[in-house]
Structure formats: structure tokens, C-alpha cells
Motif scaffolding. Sequence first.
Motif, PDB file in Angstrom:
ATOM      1  N   UNK A 211      49.875  47.576  79.119  1.00 34.73           N
ATOM      2  CA  UNK A 211      48.860  47.163  79.737  1.00 34.73           C
ATOM      3  C   UNK A 211      48.283  45.902  79.352  1.00 34.73           C
ATOM      4  N   UNK A 212      48.938  45.502  78.244  1.00 37.17           N
ATOM      5  CA  UNK A 212      48.511  44.222  77.534  1.00 37.17           C
ATOM      6  C   UNK A 212      49.784  43.945  76.715  1.00 37.17           C
ATOM      7  N   UNK A 213      49.926  42.638  76.609  1.00 40.84           N
ATOM      8  CA  UNK A 213      51.184  41.934  76.069  1.00 40.84           C
ATOM      9  C   UNK A 213      50.780  40.945  75.189  1.00 40.84           C
ATOM     10  N   UNK A 214      51.450  40.980  73.946  1.00 39.54           N
ATOM     11  CA  UNK A 214      51.238  39.672  73.208  1.00 39.54           C
ATOM     12  C   UNK A 214      52.661  39.199  72.833  1.00 39.54           C
ATOM     13  N   UNK A 219      56.456  33.488  64.583  1.00 39.00           N
ATOM     14  CA  UNK A 219      55.147  34.058  63.544  1.00 39.00           C
ATOM     15  C   UNK A 219      53.894  33.685  64.307  1.00 39.00           C
ATOM     16  N   UNK A 220      54.024  32.837  65.627  1.00 36.94           N
ATOM     17  CA  UNK A 220      52.577  32.463  66.071  1.00 36.94           C
ATOM     18  C   UNK A 220      52.660  33.393  67.344  1.00 36.94           C
ATOM     19  N   UNK A 221      51.383  33.363  67.696  1.00 34.67           N
ATOM     20  CA  UNK A 221      50.972  33.899  69.193  1.00 34.67           C
ATOM     21  C   UNK A 221      51.128  32.788  70.092  1.00 34.67           C
ATOM     22  N   UNK A 222      52.040  32.918  71.049  1.00 32.66           N
ATOM     23  CA  UNK A 222      51.997  31.860  72.302  1.00 32.66           C
ATOM     24  C   UNK A 222      51.718  32.257  73.613  1.00 32.66           C
ATOM     25  N   UNK A 223      51.403  33.667  73.752  1.00 30.29           N
ATOM     26  CA  UNK A 223      50.543  34.139  74.971  1.00 30.29           C
ATOM     27  C   UNK A 223      50.041  35.457  74.857  1.00 30.29           C
ATOM     28  N   UNK A 224      49.122  35.833  75.579  1.00 31.97           N
ATOM     29  CA  UNK A 224      48.445  37.239  75.308  1.00 31.97           C
ATOM     30  C   UNK A 224      47.810  37.433  76.764  1.00 31.97           C
ATOM     31  N   UNK A 225      48.003  38.701  77.267  1.00 30.31           N
ATOM     32  CA  UNK A 225      47.557  39.061  78.376  1.00 30.31           C
ATOM     33  C   UNK A 225      47.843  40.114  79.299  1.00 30.31           C
TER      34      UNK A 225
END
Length: 245
Positions: A211-214, A219-225
Motif C-alpha cells: 500500500x506504501x512503497x519507499x 542509502x538514500x530515499x529517492x521516492x516514497x508514496x
Amino acid sequence: MLEVEGVSKRFGGFVAVDAVSLTVAKKQIAAVIGPNGAGKSTFFNLITGHLRPDAGRVVLEGRDITAAPPHRICRMGMGRSFQRTNIFPQLTVFENVQAAYIAHRGRGTNFWASSAALYRDETTALLQQVGLADKANEAASALSHGNQKQVELGIALACDPEILLLDEPTAGMSAAETRDSIKLLQHLAEKFGLTLLFTEHDMEVVFSIAEKIMVLHQGRVIAEGTPDEVQRNAEVRRIYLGERK
Ligand SMILES: Nc1ncnc2c1ncn2[C@@H]1O[C@H](COP(=O)(O)OP(=O)(O)OP(=O)(O)O)[C@@H](O)[C@H]1O
Ligand SMILES: [Mg+2]
């Protein structure tokens, strides 16, 4: 349920996880994806106490669990499975899950009872839940890879978790095993009201249940939603989906 605030982990001069934050709501099914070496397993190890973060905080249901030892985090309601299957190959399926009960709940007042007599009913019931009732007395080493992953799931569930962290639960599985194990996971999540956080390389699995993806990269978050938002994200397409073709 879970709040991770800016956790980081360095190995020597190399930053494997760089100020990563993530919130997972109760009963949510959330996924962390990213190319090999993105930091997914390290991120999980920081949450479950197998690694100590250099910075940041991990909060489970309002309680700070940053750098608490894994067995305590487990007792607080967080179960996990590993990318490389972590079971006792020489024990039977039954003994693997029974040992997990003894580890989590102790021997109670049964100091003199043989281990074999402890938690028999609980173990039998749990093996039924994870679809291994008919394999209870087989050596774990004799099982297929998919069945071994089911044993690991049984071990994780023996601590009576509210949230399960699964590091590549379908790695190395055939298409049929993958389908079965995802169905089983969805069923268990529903039945026990579990929150799930998992990593996975199989995008079909990710986009069918998360339902949610990071998305992690270096090592860094490039997208989330939501799956839709992540699928549409230009950087994700370039860095991650592009790399897979
Ligand atoms: N104990 C360690 N010591 C040094 N470097 C490590 C250690 N553990 C992980 N790394 C490095 O940190 C980076 C992230 O590794 P990690 O296993 O978290 O990636 P991953 O996203 O889980 O990859 P995969 O998809 O292959 O499982 C990699 O470059 C890895 O080599
Ligand atoms: Mg990994």
C-alpha cells in the motif's frame, strides 16, 4: 505502529544508510525497494536491533527501541525474517517452531519438563497456520526452499508479533512458490491484523500487495508514496526500473 526517524549507518567510510525516515501505520503493508546494495537489509537490521544506528531513532508503538537488543524488540511485538533463511537445518520443522516459543516465552514454571513437552499445542496450531502441519516431523534441511521460508515465518510468528519485517520473503522461490507464499502472507496479515514491512526484488509482488512503497538508492530515499506515485516517479524510473532492463 513504526516510526523511523533519520537513521544512518556507516561501515568505515562508506555510508550504507543515510538519514532514512519511514512511518508505517497499523495494519499497513509497506515495502522498501531498491537495487542491490541500496541499503535495504541494513535498514531492516537497524530497525530490528541487529545493527546499532550511528544516528536517528526507531520508535515502535510510541516506545523508543533504538539499539535495543533483538530479543527484546521481538518481545515488544516485532518479528522478522532474514534474506538468507535462518532456521536450524538439523531440527525438525516442529522443533524449529517449538524452540522459538521456548526462546520467546521461556520455560515458565516447567523447569524440570523436557523441552519436547513444551508449547506443543501452540506449535501444532502455528504449523497449521503456516501450512506445514503435514511436514511437522521432517528435518528442516529436507524441505524445499519455499517450505523452509514457511518455517522461518512460523519462527517469526512465535513471538506473537504485531509487525513483521520480511527481508526478501520470496527470494529464490519458483513462480508458484512465490504466489503461494504471498497468498499466505496476505492471509496471515488479515487474520492476525499484522502490519507488514518487506523488501523485495520481484516488482509484481511489490505492486500487487504494497500500500506504501519507499525507494532506496545508495542509502538514500529517492521516492516514497503509493504504488501509483512511485511507478510514475521519474527518478525511480531512471535509477531503479531503468537499471533492471
Ligand atoms: N557489515 C558490513 N560491512 C561493510 N559493508 C556492509 C556491511 N553490510 C552491508 N554493507 C554494504 O552496505 C551496502 C548496503 O548493503 P545491504 O545489504 O543493506 O543492501 P541491500 O539493499 O539489502 O542489497 P540486496 O538487494 O543485494 O540485498 C552494500 O554496499 C554492502 O556491501
Ligand atoms: Mg538485502
